[in-house]
Design a protein around this motif. Structure first.
Motif, short mmCIF file in Angstrom:
data_model
loop_
_atom_site.label_atom_id
_atom_site.label_comp_id
_atom_site.label_asym_id
_atom_site.label_seq_id
_atom_site.Cartn_x
_atom_site.Cartn_y
_atom_site.Cartn_z
N GLY A 30 0.80 -1.22 0.00
CA GLY A 30 0.00 0.00 0.00
C GLY A 30 0.83 1.27 0.00
O GLY A 30 0.31 2.37 0.10
N GLY A 31 2.14 1.11 -0.12
CA GLY A 31 3.04 2.26 -0.10
C GLY A 31 3.20 2.91 -1.47
O GLY A 31 2.42 2.67 -2.40
N ARG A 32 4.24 3.70 -1.56
CA ARG A 32 4.53 4.42 -2.81
C ARG A 32 5.08 3.48 -3.87
O ARG A 32 5.65 2.45 -3.56
N ARG A 33 4.97 3.90 -5.12
CA ARG A 33 5.55 3.13 -6.21
C ARG A 33 7.08 3.15 -6.11
O ARG A 33 7.75 2.17 -6.39
N SER A 34 7.62 4.29 -5.70
CA SER A 34 9.07 4.41 -5.50
C SER A 34 9.33 5.41 -4.38
O SER A 34 8.47 6.24 -4.08
N ALA A 35 10.50 5.31 -3.79
CA ALA A 35 10.86 6.24 -2.71
C ALA A 35 11.01 7.65 -3.29
O ALA A 35 11.36 7.81 -4.46
N PRO A 36 10.77 8.67 -2.47
CA PRO A 36 10.96 10.03 -2.97
C PRO A 36 12.44 10.26 -3.32
O PRO A 36 13.31 9.61 -2.75
N PRO A 37 12.71 11.17 -4.22
CA PRO A 37 14.10 11.45 -4.59
C PRO A 37 14.83 12.20 -3.48
O PRO A 37 14.24 12.55 -2.45
N ILE A 38 16.09 12.45 -3.71
CA ILE A 38 16.91 13.23 -2.77
C ILE A 38 16.27 14.60 -2.57
O ILE A 38 15.76 15.20 -3.52
N GLY A 39 16.31 15.09 -1.34
CA GLY A 39 15.81 16.43 -1.08
C GLY A 39 14.67 16.46 -0.09
O GLY A 39 14.49 15.53 0.69
N ARG A 40 13.90 17.52 -0.15
CA ARG A 40 12.84 17.73 0.83
C ARG A 40 11.58 16.94 0.48
O ARG A 40 11.23 16.82 -0.69
N TYR A 41 10.93 16.46 1.53
CA TYR A 41 9.72 15.64 1.39
C TYR A 41 8.81 16.00 2.56
O TYR A 41 9.27 16.09 3.69
N TYR A 42 7.54 16.25 2.27
CA TYR A 42 6.59 16.79 3.26
C TYR A 42 5.38 15.87 3.48
O TYR A 42 4.32 16.11 2.91
N PHE A 79 11.26 16.28 5.74
CA PHE A 79 12.48 15.48 5.71
C PHE A 79 13.47 16.11 4.74
O PHE A 79 13.07 16.70 3.74
N GLU A 80 14.73 15.93 5.02
CA GLU A 80 15.79 16.16 4.05
C GLU A 80 16.37 14.77 3.81
O GLU A 80 17.03 14.21 4.69
N LEU A 81 16.06 14.19 2.65
CA LEU A 81 16.40 12.79 2.39
C LEU A 81 17.64 12.64 1.53
O LEU A 81 17.88 13.44 0.62
N GLU A 82 18.39 11.57 1.81
CA GLU A 82 19.52 11.19 0.98
C GLU A 82 19.02 10.19 -0.06
O GLU A 82 17.86 9.79 -0.04
N LYS A 83 19.91 9.77 -0.94
CA LYS A 83 19.55 8.83 -1.99
C LYS A 83 19.09 7.51 -1.37
O LYS A 83 19.76 6.97 -0.50
N PRO A 84 17.91 7.00 -1.79
CA PRO A 84 17.43 5.73 -1.23
C PRO A 84 18.31 4.56 -1.66
O PRO A 84 18.91 4.58 -2.73
N ASN A 85 18.40 3.56 -0.79
CA ASN A 85 19.11 2.34 -1.16
C ASN A 85 18.36 1.14 -0.63
O ASN A 85 17.41 1.28 0.14
N VAL A 86 18.75 -0.04 -1.06
CA VAL A 86 18.07 -1.27 -0.65
C VAL A 86 18.88 -1.93 0.46
O VAL A 86 20.08 -2.17 0.31
N THR A 87 18.21 -2.18 1.60
CA THR A 87 18.84 -2.85 2.74
C THR A 87 17.92 -3.98 3.18
O THR A 87 16.76 -3.74 3.49
N ASP A 88 18.44 -5.19 3.18
CA ASP A 88 17.64 -6.37 3.57
C ASP A 88 16.33 -6.45 2.80
O ASP A 88 15.27 -6.76 3.36
N GLY A 89 16.38 -6.13 1.52
CA GLY A 89 15.20 -6.24 0.68
C GLY A 89 14.20 -5.10 0.84
O GLY A 89 13.15 -5.11 0.21
N ARG A 90 14.51 -4.11 1.67
CA ARG A 90 13.64 -2.95 1.87
C ARG A 90 14.30 -1.72 1.29
O ARG A 90 15.51 -1.58 1.34
#
Length: 107
Positions: free
Chosen positions: A21-33, A54-65
């Motif tokens: 039920g989540g997003r199709r993809s993680a938000p990109p680098i930068g601000r997210y509200y 949020f001030e987000l860094e580049k998303p990555n995959v950890t333990d399949g998440r």
């Protein structure tokens, strides 16, 4: 009034998959509200929910998440700032839909 970008509260954001039920993809680098939901908030939380930035860094995959590291703070300085230190985690929503679990690092 709005606040300056976060100085402290470091976070690990674990995104729900689209199947969950989540997003199709993680938000990109930068601000997210999104909107936050803390353990404190029980029944009528959507009418009293606090916006966070949020001030987000580049998303990555950890333990399949899909995971994003970054920092967070409440959008407005009237928010219950103590919740950021009182709790170890909270959820974030886009409208009625939960999109991620947020782990507060250092609590």
């Amino acid at each position: 009034r709005q606040r300056q970008m976060c100085i402290r509260d470091s976070v690990k954001v674990v995104w729900l998959t689209e199947n969950e039920g989540g997003r199709r993809s993680a938000p990109p680098i930068g601000r997210y509200y999104p909107v936050s939901r803390f353990p404190e908030e029980k029944t009528d939380w959507q009418n009293n929910a606090w916006s966070v930035v949020f001030e987000l860094e580049k998303p990555n995959v950890t333990d399949g998440r899909i995971v994003s590291m970054g920092c967070v703070q409440f959008l407005f300085d009237t928010a219950p700032e103590q919740w950021m230190t009182k709790y170890e985690a909270f959820e974030i929503y886009e409208g009625p839909r939960k999109v991620a679990d947020v782990l507060l690092i250092g609590n």
